[in-house]
Design a protein around this motif. Structure first.
Motif, short mmCIF file in Angstrom:
data_model
loop_
_atom_site.label_atom_id
_atom_site.label_comp_id
_atom_site.label_asym_id
_atom_site.label_seq_id
_atom_site.Cartn_x
_atom_site.Cartn_y
_atom_site.Cartn_z
N THR A 88 -11.01 11.79 -8.76
CA THR A 88 -10.55 10.69 -9.62
C THR A 88 -11.06 9.35 -9.09
N ASP A 89 -11.25 9.26 -7.78
CA ASP A 89 -11.71 8.01 -7.17
C ASP A 89 -13.17 7.68 -7.50
N LEU A 90 -13.88 8.59 -8.18
CA LEU A 90 -15.27 8.29 -8.57
C LEU A 90 -15.45 8.28 -10.10
N GLU A 98 1.79 5.48 -13.00
CA GLU A 98 2.95 6.06 -12.30
C GLU A 98 2.50 6.87 -11.09
N ARG A 99 3.10 6.61 -9.94
CA ARG A 99 2.75 7.42 -8.76
C ARG A 99 4.04 7.80 -8.02
N PRO A 100 4.68 8.87 -8.49
CA PRO A 100 5.97 9.25 -7.90
C PRO A 100 5.84 9.80 -6.48
N VAL A 101 6.98 9.89 -5.79
CA VAL A 101 7.00 10.45 -4.43
C VAL A 101 8.02 11.58 -4.34
N ASP A 102 8.42 12.13 -5.50
CA ASP A 102 9.46 13.16 -5.52
C ASP A 102 9.10 14.37 -4.66
N LEU A 103 7.84 14.72 -4.62
CA LEU A 103 7.45 15.92 -3.85
C LEU A 103 7.52 15.65 -2.35
N HIS A 104 7.19 14.42 -1.94
CA HIS A 104 7.36 14.05 -0.53
C HIS A 104 8.83 14.25 -0.13
N MET A 158 0.82 -1.21 0.00
CA MET A 158 0.00 0.00 0.00
C MET A 158 0.85 1.25 0.00
N ARG A 159 0.39 2.21 -0.77
CA ARG A 159 1.15 3.44 -0.93
C ARG A 159 1.19 4.29 0.33
N ALA A 160 0.14 4.18 1.15
CA ALA A 160 0.09 5.01 2.36
C ALA A 160 1.23 4.66 3.32
N VAL A 163 -0.46 19.45 -6.87
CA VAL A 163 -1.27 19.19 -5.67
C VAL A 163 -1.25 17.69 -5.37
N THR A 164 -0.81 17.33 -4.18
CA THR A 164 -0.76 15.92 -3.79
C THR A 164 -1.37 15.72 -2.40
N VAL A 165 -2.27 14.74 -2.31
CA VAL A 165 -2.99 14.52 -1.06
C VAL A 165 -2.06 13.95 0.01
N THR A 166 -1.47 12.78 -0.27
CA THR A 166 -0.61 12.19 0.76
C THR A 166 0.67 13.02 0.94
N GLY A 167 1.11 13.70 -0.12
CA GLY A 167 2.26 14.59 0.02
C GLY A 167 1.97 15.68 1.05
N THR A 189 -7.27 13.96 -15.27
CA THR A 189 -6.09 14.82 -15.17
C THR A 189 -5.16 14.43 -14.02
N ILE A 190 -5.61 13.56 -13.11
CA ILE A 190 -4.77 13.22 -11.95
C ILE A 190 -3.89 12.00 -12.26
N PHE A 191 -4.52 10.91 -12.69
CA PHE A 191 -3.78 9.69 -13.05
C PHE A 191 -4.16 9.33 -14.49
C1 UD1 Z 1 -4.60 10.00 -2.71
C2 UD1 Z 1 -5.66 8.98 -2.35
C3 UD1 Z 1 -6.20 8.32 -3.60
C4 UD1 Z 1 -6.64 9.36 -4.62
C5 UD1 Z 1 -5.56 10.41 -4.85
C6 UD1 Z 1 -6.01 11.58 -5.73
C7 UD1 Z 1 -4.98 8.20 -0.14
C8 UD1 Z 1 -4.42 7.10 0.67
N1 UD1 Z 1 -5.06 7.99 -1.47
O1 UD1 Z 1 -3.52 9.29 -3.34
O2 UD1 Z 1 -7.29 7.50 -3.23
O3 UD1 Z 1 -6.93 8.72 -5.84
O4 UD1 Z 1 -5.12 10.97 -3.60
O5 UD1 Z 1 -7.11 12.18 -5.18
O6 UD1 Z 1 -5.38 9.23 0.37
N2 UD1 Z 1 2.46 13.31 -7.57
C9 UD1 Z 1 3.74 13.65 -7.97
N3 UD1 Z 1 4.74 13.58 -7.04
C10 UD1 Z 1 4.53 13.22 -5.75
C11 UD1 Z 1 3.22 12.90 -5.35
C12 UD1 Z 1 2.21 12.95 -6.28
O7 UD1 Z 1 3.98 13.97 -9.13
O8 UD1 Z 1 5.49 13.20 -4.96
C13 UD1 Z 1 1.35 13.38 -8.55
C14 UD1 Z 1 0.70 12.03 -8.84
O9 UD1 Z 1 1.38 11.29 -9.82
C15 UD1 Z 1 -0.67 12.45 -9.31
C16 UD1 Z 1 -0.95 13.70 -8.47
O10 UD1 Z 1 0.30 14.16 -7.99
O11 UD1 Z 1 -0.65 12.83 -10.66
C17 UD1 Z 1 -1.87 13.49 -7.31
O12 UD1 Z 1 -1.46 12.34 -6.58
P1 UD1 Z 1 -1.66 12.28 -4.99
O13 UD1 Z 1 -2.64 13.31 -4.57
O14 UD1 Z 1 -0.32 12.31 -4.35
O15 UD1 Z 1 -2.28 10.84 -4.78
P2 UD1 Z 1 -2.11 10.01 -3.47
O16 UD1 Z 1 -1.93 10.95 -2.33
O17 UD1 Z 1 -1.11 8.95 -3.68
#
Ligand code: UD1
Length: 442
Positions: free
Chosen positions: A306-308, A121-127, A92-94, A162-166, A328-330
């Motif tokens: 995006t989740d809907l 692709e789900r990068p973590v560069d911003l984290h 899990m990504r979380a 904009v990143t949620v988990t970031g 536009t997100i994934f």
């Molecule tokens: C969270 C949700 C997921 C939802 C997503 C978008 C959780 C556990 N998961 O995922 O259900 O589909 O938000 O609403 O809350 N990105 C970068 N670099 C980073 C991080 C993100 O480029 O370091 C990009 C991603 O590739 C994507 C966008 O940012 O295009 C948004 O992704 P992000 O909001 O980070 O998704 P999650 O937080 O992984």
């Protein structure tokens, strides 16, 4: 071996569906337990696989986790390790959220790089850039990421995207660092707001959660607290779409309309009435005759989630004319398209755009779930398809939905789960040798 869901359609939904606590709010709050030696209490934790995986992960680090129904108490008094076990982290990504909190409390941490996944692709560069700004050294060579606390301090950091988990990761890490951190271009999701509230109760001073700029004045001595997890807006949204799709009436008990504004506008645009009552949201589509073509563009909150998107695509197959999804997100999140086509949908895909030509009657067949929300879209398709729909790989659905078959059966769907235990199948009502109804099992 994964369970299988079997649906017999078409059906019309009517009744009440209780909405569980939000998985995506529970996960970061569970991780925030790492920030204090005190116990933290979470009420309304949903019993879904992702939450269980994170429990296992936290326990492997030495966190004490007590579960009393939906009330979970977590205490990270003493840790036995700051290296997250790779097999659990990859599930899990979380899991990546543990990096900053472990680093800030214990000086260093290591977790495998989560990499891509089924939705692209789900990068973590911003984290990582944010953790560096807060004063960590980051070694991200190879398959794992290791951080070391150098000189931790508040910082100004702007997310390039904009990143949620970031946003959650940096907000909770900064909450435990003395000094002021300003985070810009933040995610505004309700789950971010909940985490901010939780951290505030733990002793951090946080302003602006729910807006693009969050200011965190951290504290090196966060304390235990208790919070009730917000209702799952994606679960609620999924059942709201199901109600409209089947032209039924469903009460989404406990759901909050203010978290689902864009979806509810779309559903009202289909002729459904949407009302908020003290019980929750009432979606009534009994008077809907024809659906209308629609266009959905996924965007960060408060835009369309995006989740809907996948669930809406099932509805689009029933609308006359051309409907469109722009993701536009994934941009690769279209695993469900091939399966919907197998059920009779006419969809053209030129990522990140899917064009749906409707209406097309859907027919039951064997389809495979591929990721969490794609699975939900197939369940919705099974509700309106003629005949028997068999959904394999249901473990994807179980990552985020609580007892789908039970909830849907109670509101009138014909659906059952076949538990498949180590190569054999069990509890298959009326199953013939190798078939369900007249369908071969894939
Ligand atoms: C969270 C949700 C997921 C939802 C997503 C978008 C959780 C556990 N998961 O995922 O259900 O589909 O938000 O609403 O809350 N990105 C970068 N670099 C980073 C991080 C993100 O480029 O370091 C990009 C991603 O590739 C994507 C966008 O940012 O295009 C948004 O992704 P992000 O909001 O980070 O998704 P999650 O937080 O992984």
């Amino acid at each position: 071996m994964s369970d299988v869901l079997v649906l017999e359609g078409p059906s019309t939904l009517g009744g009440t569906i209780p909405i569980a606590g939000a998985k995506n709010a529970a996960l970061p709050c569970m991780v925030a337990a790492l920030l204090t030696p005190d116990p933290v209490e979470l009420e309304g934790v949903p019993p879904v696989q992702d939450v269980f995986t994170l429990r296992e992960l936290l326990m492997s680090l030495g966190v004490d986790v007590r579960v009393d129904g939906s009330r979970w108490t977590l205490q990270a008094e003493r840790l036995t390790s700051t290296t997250v076990p790779p097999d659990l982290a990859r599930r899990m990504r979380a899991s990546f959220l543990t990096l900053g909190p472990l680093g800030v409390r214990f000086g260093s941490a290591e977790v495998v790089y989560p990499g891509g996944c089924a939705i692209g692709e789900r990068p973590v560069d911003l984290h990582l850039a944010g953790l560096e700004a807060l004063g960590f050294t980051v070694d991200s060579g190879g398959a794992r990421v290791r951080i070391q606390a150098r000189r931790l301090r508040g910082a100004v950091f702007e997310f390039a995207k904009v990143t949620v988990t970031g946003t959650e990761h940096l907000m909770m890490t900064a909450a435990a660092i003395s000094g002021t951190t300003v985070l810009r271009n933040c995610a505004r999701e309700p789950e971010v707001v909940q985490l901010a509230e939780f951290l505030r109760q733990m002793g951090a001073d946080i302003e602006g959660a729910g807006t693009a700029q969050i200011v965190v004045r951290g504290s090196s001595s966060l304390r235990g607290t208790a919070i009730r997890i917000i209702p799952d807006r994606i679960e609620a949204g999924t059942y709201a779409v199901a109600a409209v799709l089947t032209r039924g009436r469903v009460v989404l008990r406990g759901a909050r309309a203010e978290h689902l504004t864009t979806l509810m506008e779309c559903l009202a645009g289909q002729g459904a009435t949407v009302q908020t009552t003290t019980e929750g949201i009432v979606v009534d589509a009994r008077a809907v005759t024809d659906f209308r073509p629609l266009r959905v563009v996924t965007e960060p909150y408060p835009g369309f989630p995006t989740d809907l998107q996948a669930q809406m695509m099932t509805l689009m197959t029933q609308a006359p004319g051309v409907s469109e999804v722009v993701e536009t997100i994934f941009p690769d999140r279209f695993n469900h398209v091939a399966e919907l086509r197998r059920m009779g949908a006419h969809i053209e895909l030129a990522k990140p755009v899917a064009r749906v030509y409707g209406p097309t009657p859907l027919r039951g067949t064997v389809v495979a779930a591929s990721d969490l929300r794609a699975s939900a879209c197939l369940v919705l398709a099974g509700l309106i398809a003629r005949g028997t729909t068999v959904i394999t790989n249901v473990h994807h659905l179980d990552r985020g939905y609580v007892r789908v078959e039970e909830k849907l059966r109670r509101v009138g769907a014909t659906i059952c789960r076949i538990e498949r235990v180590s190569g054999s199948r069990s509890r298959v009502p009326g199953e013939g040798e190798g078939t369900i109804g007249n369908l071969p099992l894939g």
